[in-house]
Scaffold this motif. Sequence first.
Motif, short mmCIF file in Angstrom:
data_model
loop_
_atom_site.label_atom_id
_atom_site.label_comp_id
_atom_site.label_asym_id
_atom_site.label_seq_id
_atom_site.Cartn_x
_atom_site.Cartn_y
_atom_site.Cartn_z
N PHE A 30 0.83 -1.20 0.00
CA PHE A 30 0.00 0.00 0.00
C PHE A 30 0.87 1.25 0.00
N ARG A 44 -3.20 9.12 4.06
CA ARG A 44 -4.20 8.03 4.10
C ARG A 44 -3.67 6.78 3.40
N PRO A 45 -3.76 5.61 4.08
CA PRO A 45 -3.29 4.37 3.45
C PRO A 45 -4.26 3.84 2.40
N PHE A 59 -7.81 2.29 -6.14
CA PHE A 59 -9.27 2.16 -6.13
C PHE A 59 -9.71 2.60 -4.74
N TYR A 60 -10.50 3.66 -4.64
CA TYR A 60 -10.79 4.18 -3.31
C TYR A 60 -12.26 4.52 -3.13
N GLU A 61 -12.66 4.42 -1.86
CA GLU A 61 -14.02 4.80 -1.46
C GLU A 61 -13.93 6.14 -0.74
N ARG A 63 -14.80 8.40 2.00
CA ARG A 63 -15.36 8.22 3.34
C ARG A 63 -15.37 9.51 4.12
N GLU A 65 -12.75 13.38 5.04
CA GLU A 65 -12.00 14.53 4.53
C GLU A 65 -10.89 14.14 3.53
N THR A 67 -10.21 11.30 1.68
CA THR A 67 -10.61 10.73 0.38
C THR A 67 -11.48 11.70 -0.43
N VAL A 104 -14.75 -2.42 -1.48
CA VAL A 104 -13.47 -1.81 -1.88
C VAL A 104 -12.29 -2.58 -1.29
N ALA A 107 -9.77 -4.21 -3.58
CA ALA A 107 -8.84 -3.39 -4.37
C ALA A 107 -7.51 -4.08 -4.68
N LEU A 194 -5.25 -6.89 6.53
CA LEU A 194 -5.95 -6.02 7.50
C LEU A 194 -5.91 -4.57 7.02
N ASN A 196 -6.33 -1.85 9.16
CA ASN A 196 -6.36 -1.10 10.42
C ASN A 196 -6.13 0.39 10.18
N ARG A 197 -6.65 1.22 11.07
CA ARG A 197 -6.33 2.66 11.00
C ARG A 197 -4.82 2.83 11.14
N PRO A 224 0.43 -5.56 5.72
CA PRO A 224 -0.94 -5.85 6.15
C PRO A 224 -1.39 -7.30 5.94
#
Length: 234
Positions: A30, A44-45, A59-61, A63, A65, A67, A104, A107, A194, A196-197, A224
């Motif tokens: 990533f 943002r990862p 490929f992103y969603e 969500r 601020e 993105t 997503v 991805a 994963l 994770n945040r 991940p």
Amino acid sequence: MAKVLWNTHIDSNYYLIKVDQVDDVKPGQFYMLRAWDKYPILSRPISIYDADEEGLTFFYEVRGEGTQRIRDLEPGDELTCYGPYGNSFNAEGVDAVTLVGGSVGAAPFYYLAKVLRRNNPKCRIEFYLGERETQSLETAFSDLDVNLHVKKGGLITEDLTYDTKLLYTCGPDPMMRAVTLAALDAGCDVMISLDNRMGCGVGACLSCTCTTKSGNKRACVEGPVFEGGDVYGK
Ligand SMILES: Cc1cc2nc3c(=O)[nH]c(=O)nc-3n(C[C@H](O)[C@H](O)[C@H](O)COP(=O)(O)OP(=O)(O)OC[C@H]3O[C@@H](n4cnc5c(N)ncnc54)[C@H](O)[C@@H]3O)c2cc1C
Ligand code: FES
């Protein structure tokens, strides 16, 4: 700093963006993306969706601020892509594999499927994509040389078969847990990714730490990608 080549709407809140940064990458890795100066503080990862001689695609969603700001980029705008980070899915010496992606979360499986096919031309690739009834994310995967199974609504575990004996999954935590437990029961090897945040993406802040059977691990460095049984096993 990379330049945006294009930024395209796929479906509802889902987009593909391509930048002109060319790197040697592995499937499952990533980048930490940043299209702003000071705010928001954290990058943002986002997983690698595709990589070729022209650049990287994500490929992103949309969500929040971060993105939203990426969605607003236009061709020629700048996007900082730190990476590639993290470990990867094994794509060598594989003759049969099932990929299970939730929305997503699927991805990373675009580039993974391409590399699997390149490395193992005769590999059997069963790709299950789970999404909400109203979604049509399969358009982002339809040109892959795989057996694509799209599950709109319901539980993807209802459709899965476990005859490839190797399974890779990425998506919402409850989905990965259910898939992992069922696949382990069926005697498969399972690898999960994963999401994770993350704060730093490079192992320094520990915000992405997860508990595994072999101790605490940082999803950004030791992951991940993890063995499913290590994270969800009984
Ligand atoms: C290794 C990794 C790979 C990822 N790959 C992708 C990808 O390819 N495409 C993609 O769209 N997203 C991916 N994500 C998730 C993505 O990082 C978050 O959706 C994004 O950071 C949200 O930023 P934001 O500023 O838009 O939203 P924020 O304002 O930060 O948050 C908005 C909402 O999203 C939730 N959220 C934020 N981060 C995550 C997360 N990591 N997991 C689940 N929920 C989260 C928050 O709880 C909140 O409800 C990945 C995450 C990781 C760790
Ligand atoms: S995100 Fe900072 S240690 Fe993993």
